[in-house]
Design an enzyme around this catalytic site. Structure first.
Site, PDB file in Angstrom:
ATOM      1  N   ASN A   1       4.552   1.929  -0.747  1.00 13.51           N
ATOM      2  CA  ASN A   1       5.093   1.088   0.320  1.00 13.51           C
ATOM      3  C   ASN A   1       6.578   0.884   0.015  1.00 13.51           C
ATOM      4  O   ASN A   1       6.921   0.136  -0.905  1.00 13.51           O
ATOM      5  CB  ASN A   1       4.336  -0.246   0.339  1.00 13.51           C
ATOM      6  CG  ASN A   1       4.976  -1.267   1.264  1.00 13.51           C
ATOM      7  OD1 ASN A   1       5.842  -0.929   2.077  1.00 13.51           O
ATOM      8  ND2 ASN A   1       4.551  -2.520   1.157  1.00 13.51           N
TER       9      ASN A   1
ATOM     10  N   LYS B   1       8.745  -0.630   1.711  1.00 12.71           N
ATOM     11  CA  LYS B   1       9.319  -1.879   2.247  1.00 12.71           C
ATOM     12  C   LYS B   1      10.627  -1.547   2.972  1.00 12.71           C
ATOM     13  O   LYS B   1      10.724  -0.496   3.592  1.00 12.71           O
ATOM     14  CB  LYS B   1       9.475  -2.904   1.123  1.00 12.71           C
ATOM     15  CG  LYS B   1       8.150  -3.067   0.351  1.00 12.71           C
ATOM     16  CD  LYS B   1       8.095  -4.245  -0.565  1.00 12.71           C
ATOM     17  CE  LYS B   1       6.708  -4.274  -1.224  1.00 12.71           C
ATOM     18  NZ  LYS B   1       6.515  -5.447  -2.078  1.00 12.71           N
TER      19      LYS B   1
HETATM   20  P1  13P Z   1       5.493  -4.031  -6.224  1.00 12.56           P
HETATM   21  O1  13P Z   1       4.797  -2.764  -6.677  1.00 12.56           O
HETATM   22  O2  13P Z   1       6.971  -3.865  -6.090  1.00 12.56           O
HETATM   23  O3  13P Z   1       5.064  -5.217  -7.018  1.00 12.56           O
HETATM   24  O4  13P Z   1       4.973  -4.282  -4.714  1.00 12.56           O
HETATM   25  C1  13P Z   1       3.624  -4.260  -4.451  1.00 12.56           C
HETATM   26  C2  13P Z   1       3.438  -4.261  -2.979  1.00 12.56           C
HETATM   27  O5  13P Z   1       3.693  -5.242  -2.313  1.00 12.56           O
HETATM   28  C3  13P Z   1       2.975  -3.012  -2.349  1.00 12.56           C
HETATM   29  O6  13P Z   1       2.630  -3.218  -1.025  1.00 12.56           O
END
Ligand code: 13P
Length: 248
Positions: free
Chosen positions: A9, A11
């Site tokens: 992901n 983001k």
């Molecule tokens: P991190 O791996 O950066 O902690 O994020 C996890 C997450 O929210 C994946 O959707």
């Protein structure tokens, strides 16, 4: 046998050029990995670049959200048929950041999940407790409520097509990972909730763990009986580190 799903992901990171650069480095590192599904979920504007770059590979592309209407006067929203039309196959639904910053609820998670399935997309439906809930012993009641509101209203046919992601909010982007036992217990609890759809449906549903998954903890997490994959944030942005997780 549940085929693992290793999903990234991204983001709100990377633009189309950076997306292409990622795939040039990433694809050769996972080309011999056959026994797991690999999914990358970039921001919407990078979906065409990602789909193009991942062509002729086993890597599939997903979006990070969708709106439930097919089309209409919903300024700023993106629908399932639009995501499907650009060649993406998956969509993340109800991520804790969507719940925390954008007002998503279990009911909207349900509506988005149905819309994703109608558009031919595979939903990754996220649940997870925050730190206060974990510390007050409310983890199972929170997960139970999220499951009951977002997932239980699905039909058995719909349920058979979803993937669930357990992401404890306190472990996201914090460097704190749930211990393998803690994650496994939460996954087992979620699988028990899935028994409402029948024992074989519960045994078949894939439950991914998310929250500070890195190359150095992927193997032990993936070794847990109830963990069927990972949903990786920060460590999915770098081709080498995500490939190391995928190849755990
Ligand atoms: P991190 O791996 O950066 O902690 O994020 C996890 C997450 O929210 C994946 O959707």
């Amino acid at each position: 046998m549940r085929t693992p799903v290793m999903a990234g992901n991204w983001k709100m990171y990377k633009n189309p050029a950076e997306t292409r650069t990622f795939f040039e480095a990433f694809l050769p590192l996972v080309q011999n990995t056959a026994d797991r599904e690999i999914v990358i979920c970039p921001p919407f504007v990078n979906l065409p670049a990602a789909v193009g770059a991942a062509q002729n590979s086993r890597v599939e592309i997903g979006a990070q959200n969708l709106y439930w209407a097919r089309e209409g006067a919903y300024t700023g929203e993106i629908s399932g048929p639009m995501i499907h039309a650009v060649g993406a196959k998956w969509v993340i639904i109800g991520h804790s950041e969507r719940r925390q910053y954008f007002g998503e609820t279990d009911e909207t998670v349900y509506r988005r999940t149905v819309a994703a399935l109608e558009a031919g997309l595979k939903p990754i439906v996220c649940v997870g407790e925050n730190l206060g809930q974990r510390e007050s012993g409310a983890t199972e009641s929170v997960l139970g409520d999220q499951f009951a509101g977002g997932i239980t209203p699905l039909t058995a046919d719909q349920f058979a097509q979803i993937v669930i992601a357990y992401e404890p909010v306190w472990a996201i982007g914090t460097g704190k990972t749930a211990t393998p036992d803690m994650a496994n217990d939460a996954h087992r609890f979620l699988r028990s909730q899935a028994a409402k759809f029948g024992q074989s449906a519960a045994a078949a549903v894939r439950i991914l763990y998310g929250g500070s998954v890195k190359a150095d903890n992927a193997k032990i997490l993936m070794g847990q009986s109830e963990i069927d994959g990972a949903l990786v944030g920060g460590a999915s942005l770098d081709p080498k580190s995500f490939a190391a997780i995928v190849n755990f």
